[in-house]
Design a protein around this motif. Structure first.
Motif, mmCIF file in Angstrom:
data_model
loop_
_atom_site.group_PDB
_atom_site.id
_atom_site.type_symbol
_atom_site.label_atom_id
_atom_site.label_comp_id
_atom_site.label_asym_id
_atom_site.label_seq_id
_atom_site.Cartn_x
_atom_site.Cartn_y
_atom_site.Cartn_z
ATOM 1 N N THR A 160 35.586 38.440 38.430
ATOM 2 C CA THR A 160 34.672 37.555 38.897
ATOM 3 C C THR A 160 34.330 36.687 37.592
ATOM 4 O O THR A 160 34.678 36.908 36.512
ATOM 5 C CB THR A 160 33.135 37.994 39.312
ATOM 6 O OG1 THR A 160 32.830 38.624 38.012
ATOM 7 C CG2 THR A 160 33.286 38.768 40.533
ATOM 8 N N ALA A 161 33.815 35.443 37.919
ATOM 9 C CA ALA A 161 33.510 34.585 36.974
ATOM 10 C C ALA A 161 32.509 33.438 37.483
ATOM 11 O O ALA A 161 32.659 33.225 38.633
ATOM 12 C CB ALA A 161 34.813 33.342 36.685
ATOM 13 N N SER A 162 31.515 33.275 36.621
ATOM 14 C CA SER A 162 30.581 32.100 36.891
ATOM 15 C C SER A 162 30.460 30.936 36.595
ATOM 16 O O SER A 162 31.219 30.756 35.571
ATOM 17 C CB SER A 162 29.151 32.767 36.323
ATOM 18 O OG SER A 162 28.854 34.231 36.799
ATOM 19 N N PHE A 163 30.091 29.915 37.402
ATOM 20 C CA PHE A 163 30.342 28.518 37.173
ATOM 21 C C PHE A 163 29.018 27.704 37.626
ATOM 22 O O PHE A 163 28.549 28.265 38.308
ATOM 23 C CB PHE A 163 31.340 27.907 38.127
ATOM 24 C CG PHE A 163 32.961 28.591 37.857
ATOM 25 C CD1 PHE A 163 33.706 27.954 36.767
ATOM 26 C CD2 PHE A 163 33.372 29.732 38.717
ATOM 27 C CE1 PHE A 163 34.852 28.602 36.699
ATOM 28 C CE2 PHE A 163 34.476 30.190 38.461
ATOM 29 C CZ PHE A 163 35.269 29.802 37.292
ATOM 30 N N SER A 164 28.936 26.563 36.914
ATOM 31 C CA SER A 164 28.006 25.526 37.604
ATOM 32 C C SER A 164 28.567 24.285 37.825
ATOM 33 O O SER A 164 29.661 23.988 37.261
ATOM 34 C CB SER A 164 27.002 25.429 36.469
ATOM 35 O OG SER A 164 27.404 24.740 35.444
ATOM 36 N N LEU A 165 28.066 23.445 38.780
ATOM 37 C CA LEU A 165 28.761 22.365 39.112
ATOM 38 C C LEU A 165 27.341 21.161 39.462
ATOM 39 O O LEU A 165 26.480 21.718 40.438
ATOM 40 C CB LEU A 165 29.558 22.570 40.567
ATOM 41 C CG LEU A 165 29.846 21.165 41.225
ATOM 42 C CD1 LEU A 165 30.828 20.367 40.475
ATOM 43 C CD2 LEU A 165 30.657 21.569 42.416
ATOM 44 N N THR A 166 27.421 20.300 38.893
ATOM 45 C CA THR A 166 26.508 19.403 38.875
ATOM 46 C C THR A 166 26.900 17.921 39.926
ATOM 47 O O THR A 166 27.954 17.561 39.889
ATOM 48 C CB THR A 166 25.964 18.463 37.702
ATOM 49 O OG1 THR A 166 25.406 19.641 37.019
ATOM 50 C CG2 THR A 166 24.824 17.544 37.915
ATOM 51 N N ILE A 167 26.203 17.693 41.093
ATOM 52 C CA ILE A 167 26.427 16.720 41.989
ATOM 53 C C ILE A 167 25.508 15.531 41.557
ATOM 54 O O ILE A 167 24.364 15.792 41.648
ATOM 55 C CB ILE A 167 26.277 17.046 43.352
ATOM 56 C CG1 ILE A 167 27.265 18.406 43.592
ATOM 57 C CG2 ILE A 167 26.505 16.116 44.035
ATOM 58 C CD1 ILE A 167 28.784 18.114 43.506
ATOM 59 N N THR A 214 40.609 38.234 44.077
ATOM 60 C CA THR A 214 41.539 39.843 44.346
ATOM 61 C C THR A 214 42.749 39.459 44.203
ATOM 62 O O THR A 214 43.381 38.601 45.070
ATOM 63 C CB THR A 214 40.767 40.316 45.490
ATOM 64 O OG1 THR A 214 39.493 40.459 45.414
ATOM 65 C CG2 THR A 214 41.327 42.008 45.889
ATOM 66 N N GLY A 215 43.508 40.146 43.307
ATOM 67 C CA GLY A 215 44.910 40.486 43.249
ATOM 68 C C GLY A 215 45.493 41.009 44.813
ATOM 69 O O GLY A 215 44.997 41.981 45.328
#
Length: 337
Positions: free
Chosen positions: A71-78, A63-64
């Motif tokens: 919005t933006a979607s992400f994936s993160l692998t651990i 938010t500015g």
């Protein structure tokens, strides 16, 4: 879009960047869940130390200062932690509670645990299946089913069930009561485990098989073992008794040895007050002497010995890692086993 991968137990940091709008930007988690151990700051920094392996999908919101947002979607692998530092100096591991074992290795699934053990050179895993007559709780807790068998075998790891055998013992008003009529139920529980196609059974038989009753410990052990052998005559069976035979001469070592393929003395050096070298020396002395005594009349009860080293904490002992490693290495280098 995918973010750079992380590793369990290793600090992680990734800073999000936005363009357009009016600065300063404020970042927040819009939907989904972040990997366990990570957090998102209002400044757009995703950081922390991952505590479980797996892939997380989530959406962040920026938010500015002018109130406009995007919005933006992400994936993160651990990934699971490296196994290079695991003190797996033996050939197998003994698991009482699968969720605890997963947490201690920094993984979140049975498959991840198996991968870690395989990479560490482990050849077999023994998982608790039952406590006397009670199997349902342990089966659920440890995901002990045909899928576990398949996962282990696909990884080239042998899977053994281990059970605590009471020999019919029950608690009555807080006092031990030997009831041999419970032995058939214990037999059924064990045979249920063997029906899954596992590689064998380890019987943790301790104090219950020293208790007096109308049936002797030897008779109860024979009844129990014959019931297993009648259904599975070729199954691999091992028993895990007290390591110092001289202190437990009412224990049915001969009967367990007769029906089992191997013996796994519980070499719990911390509880018994031994150094690693002292424990190995005591094992040499005890088992060499008693196997010599048995040789003339009870040679069929003499079986290969695979000691179990102590790898747990209790009120008597805090396992420090080095004792476990030293004990296994002393066993490997023992010149007079």
């Amino acid at each position: 879009s995918p973010l750079p991968t992380g590793t369990v137990g290793t600090a992680y940091s990734q800073t999000f960047v936005a363009t357009g709008g009016t600065t300063p930007y404020t970042w927040s988690l819009y939907s989904g869940s972040l990997p366990s151990g990570l957090g998102l700051s209002s400044g757009g920094v995703l950081s922390g130390t991952p505590s479980a392996a797996g892939t997380a999908s989530f959406t962040v919101k920026v938010t500015g200062n002018n109130g406009l947002s995007s919005t933006a979607s992400f994936s993160l692998t651990i990934n699971a932690a490296s196994t290079s530092s695991l003190p797996c100096v033996g050939k197998g591991v003994w698991i009482t509670m699968m969720p605890n074992a997963e947490a201690n290795l920094g993984v979140s699934t049975v498959q991840d645990l198996i991968n870690v053990e395989k990479n560490a050179g482990i050849q077999w895993i023994a998982v608790k299946y039952a406590d006397g007559n009670n199997s349902s709780g342990w089966i659920t807790e440890n995901s002990f089913n045909s899928t576990l068998v398949t996962l282990c075998h696909n990884a080239g790891i042998k899977l053994f069930a281990w059970v605590f055998a009471y020999g019919g013992e029950e608690e009555v008003n807080g006092q031990p009561n030997i009831n041999a009529s419970d032995i058939p139920t214990e037999i059924n529980v064990v045979n249920q485990a063997l029906s899954l196609g596992i590689d064998g059974l380890i019987i943790d038989a301790e104090h219950a098989y020293e208790q007096p009753d109308t049936q002797s410990p030897a008779q109860r052990a024979t009844q129990y073992l014959q019931g297993i052998r009648s259904a599975y005559p070729n199954a691999f069976l091992a028993y895990a008794p007290f390591p110092i035979i001289s202190y437990h001469q009412t224990y049915p070592y001969l009967q367990f040895g007769q029906y089992c393929n191997a013996v796994m003395p519980q070499a719990y050096l911390g509880d018994l007050g031994y150094t690693p070298a002292g424990m190995v020396s005591e094992l040499d002395s005890q088992w060499s002497y008693w196997q010599g005594v048995w040789q003339s009349q009870y040679a069929s009860s003499i079986k290969p010995i695979y000691p179990i080293c102590q790898a747990y904490n209790d009120s008597y002992y805090t396992e420090n890692g080095s004792d476990l490693i030293n004990c296994v290495n002393d066993l490997k280098s023992d010149s007079t086993p």
